[in-house]
Design a protein around this motif. Structure first.
Motif, short mmCIF file in Angstrom:
data_model
loop_
_atom_site.label_atom_id
_atom_site.label_comp_id
_atom_site.label_asym_id
_atom_site.label_seq_id
_atom_site.Cartn_x
_atom_site.Cartn_y
_atom_site.Cartn_z
N LEU A 239 39.21 58.96 93.91
CA LEU A 239 37.97 58.19 93.76
C LEU A 239 37.20 58.65 92.53
N ASP A 240 37.13 59.97 92.30
CA ASP A 240 36.47 60.47 91.09
C ASP A 240 37.16 59.89 89.85
N ALA A 241 38.47 59.88 89.85
CA ALA A 241 39.22 59.38 88.69
C ALA A 241 39.00 57.89 88.49
N LEU A 242 39.06 57.12 89.57
CA LEU A 242 38.94 55.67 89.45
C LEU A 242 37.54 55.25 89.02
N VAL A 243 36.52 55.98 89.48
CA VAL A 243 35.14 55.63 89.13
C VAL A 243 34.78 56.09 87.72
N LEU A 244 35.24 57.28 87.33
CA LEU A 244 34.75 57.91 86.10
C LEU A 244 35.63 57.66 84.88
N ALA A 245 36.92 57.41 85.08
CA ALA A 245 37.86 57.42 83.94
C ALA A 245 38.22 56.02 83.47
N ASP A 246 38.50 55.93 82.16
CA ASP A 246 39.02 54.70 81.57
C ASP A 246 40.54 54.64 81.69
N ARG A 247 41.16 55.81 81.77
CA ARG A 247 42.62 55.86 81.79
C ARG A 247 43.04 57.05 82.64
N LEU A 248 44.18 56.91 83.34
CA LEU A 248 44.69 57.96 84.20
C LEU A 248 45.99 58.51 83.64
N VAL A 249 46.14 59.83 83.69
CA VAL A 249 47.39 60.50 83.34
C VAL A 249 47.82 61.29 84.57
N ARG B 181 26.99 57.90 84.40
CA ARG B 181 26.00 57.47 83.41
C ARG B 181 26.05 58.36 82.16
N HIS B 182 26.16 59.66 82.36
CA HIS B 182 26.19 60.57 81.21
C HIS B 182 27.50 60.47 80.44
N LEU B 183 28.60 60.26 81.13
CA LEU B 183 29.88 60.12 80.44
C LEU B 183 29.91 58.84 79.61
N THR B 184 29.29 57.79 80.11
CA THR B 184 29.23 56.54 79.35
C THR B 184 28.46 56.73 78.05
N ALA B 185 27.44 57.58 78.09
CA ALA B 185 26.63 57.81 76.90
C ALA B 185 27.23 58.83 75.95
N HIS B 186 28.23 59.58 76.41
CA HIS B 186 28.83 60.63 75.56
C HIS B 186 29.75 60.00 74.51
N GLY B 187 29.50 60.29 73.26
CA GLY B 187 30.27 59.68 72.18
C GLY B 187 31.57 60.38 71.86
N GLY B 188 31.78 61.57 72.42
CA GLY B 188 33.01 62.30 72.16
C GLY B 188 34.10 61.92 73.12
N ALA B 189 35.19 62.67 73.09
CA ALA B 189 36.30 62.49 74.02
C ALA B 189 36.03 63.30 75.28
N THR B 190 36.46 62.78 76.43
CA THR B 190 36.27 63.49 77.70
C THR B 190 37.59 63.53 78.45
N VAL B 191 37.93 64.73 78.95
CA VAL B 191 39.09 64.91 79.82
C VAL B 191 38.60 65.44 81.15
N LEU B 192 38.88 64.69 82.21
CA LEU B 192 38.49 65.04 83.57
C LEU B 192 39.73 65.46 84.34
N VAL B 193 39.74 66.69 84.84
CA VAL B 193 40.83 67.17 85.69
C VAL B 193 40.37 67.08 87.14
N THR B 194 41.12 66.38 87.97
CA THR B 194 40.70 66.20 89.36
C THR B 194 41.91 65.95 90.25
N VAL C 192 37.11 58.30 78.50
CA VAL C 192 37.27 59.30 79.55
C VAL C 192 38.69 59.17 80.11
N VAL C 193 39.46 60.26 80.02
CA VAL C 193 40.82 60.29 80.56
C VAL C 193 40.86 61.27 81.72
N ALA C 194 41.34 60.81 82.86
CA ALA C 194 41.47 61.68 84.03
C ALA C 194 42.91 62.16 84.15
#
Length: 354
Positions: free
Chosen positions: A200-210, A183-196, A30-32
């Motif tokens: 706090l959303d980024a720090l909790v949900l993402a593995d990496r920040l851009v 929980r759902h993002l952890t189970a998702h096997g694809g790539a995820t891009v979170l725009v925010t 998950v990349v934010a």
């Protein structure tokens, strides 16, 4: 090294604004993408979704070019293996929750019965098995967000795009939904891009920040790296630090309008110096004793900040200081009030600017 599932360089010209942002995301990662308003975050997401053609660059997903102007490759949005959760969810108001989720599989050629069965499975996964027959107008904000997530995931997307997915929720619902989304993002096997825009959303949900500013990447890395060593004022504010760029010579750094700070780290050349607002002590007169760094300042604003007060100061450097209400009363802090600011060298963090 395994090739990323998503390999993109997003170049989009819109009038005088140019977006030029490289993005790579591994399977299961998950990349934010964070940035201030107007930075280009939404344009980047629309380009990945196929809603905004690239001017140059490429979007390659699983080794397949979805958009590559130089090669004249273009895959329209409806044919991309991409799921999108929009900020306002954009559920079809005339369809039930079940049929909203079934819409994606149906568009991919799945028969009606199978699509509805898939929808019911996903509604169960997101905790809405009893809401399948309800329309969006009969759902709470948190429930609508979960239906939108189920709709995006029901097509088993190689790439999941989340556009401010929690912004429309109140604080309590946001807390619960964030945990559910994680929980759902952890189970998702694809790539995820979170725009925010929410750190706090980024720090909790993402593995990496851009971090994107003005259409460019200004900083990238895991949360620990980015929060410990911000490289722009925007990132510093995001993580709650005072940040200054200056020139170091050993344990001293010249910053701002002629102020020299003593720092714990020995460095030479262009550096950043960061310290927490809580590390800034305020005094009515120039302090004696241990603080090596003192300077005169003027109060320009006082706001409540959690249990304390955040004091904005002007002077040789603009600085934020956190003080207790008792200390503020004792100092009689008000706009225009002269004070002395002090920071111990041990409370500073200095690091190379290049």
């Amino acid at each position: 090294m395994t090739a990323p599932l998503l390999d993109a360089r997003l170049v989009v010209d819109r009038g005088t604004f140019r977006l030029d942002v490289p993005v790579t995301v591994a399977a299961g990662e998950v990349v934010a993408v964070l940035g201030p308003n107007g930075a280009g975050k939404t344009t980047a997401l629309r380009a990945l979704a196929g809603l905004q053609p690239l001017t140059a660059g490429h979007v390659t997903l699983g080794g397949v070019d979805l958009d590559h102007p130089d090669r004249r490759a273009w895959t329209p949005a409806e044919r991309r293996p991409v799921g999108v959760v929009f900020q306002d969810y954009l559920l079809f108001p005339h369809l039930s929750a079940r049929d909203n989720v079934a819409f994606g599989p149906r568009r991919h050629g799945v028969d009606r019965r199978t699509a509805r069965r898939t929808a019911d499975e996903w509604l169960t996964r997101v905790g809405l098995s009893g809401y399948a027959g309800r329309r969006p107008g009969q759902l709470s904000g948190g429930q609508a967000q979960r239906v939108a997530l189920a709709r995006a995931l029901a097509v088993a997307p190689a790439l999941l795009l989340l556009d401010e997915p929690l912004a429309a929720l109140d604080a309590r619902t946001r807390l619960d939904t964030r945990a559910e989304l994680q929980r759902h993002l952890t189970a998702h096997g694809g790539a995820t891009v979170l725009v925010t825009h929410d750190p706090l959303d980024a720090l909790v949900l993402a593995d990496r920040l851009v971090i994107v500013e003005g259409g460019r990447v200004v900083q990238e890395g895991d949360a620990v790296t980015v929060t410990a060593r911000p490289r722009t004022d925007y990132v510093a504010r995001l993580v709650g630090l005072n940040l200054y760029r200056g020139h170091a010579a050993g344990h001293t750094v010249r910053v701002g309008d002629g102020l020299t700070l003593t720092v714990a780290d020995r460095l030479d050349g262009e550096v950043f110096v960061a310290f927490r607002p809580a590390a800034v002590a305020l005094h009515p007169h120039r302090p004696d004793g241990s603080p090596r760094n003192t300077w005169p300042a003027t109060v320009v604003g006082v706001q409540r900040h959690g249990d304390n007060l955040r004091v904005q100061l002007d002077g040789p450097i603009a600085v934020a200081a956190d003080v207790t209400p008792a200390a503020a009363a004792q100092l009689r802090l008000a706009p225009g009030q002269p004070v002395w600011a002090a920071v111990k060298a041990a409370e500073t963090n200095a690091y190379p600017a290049t």
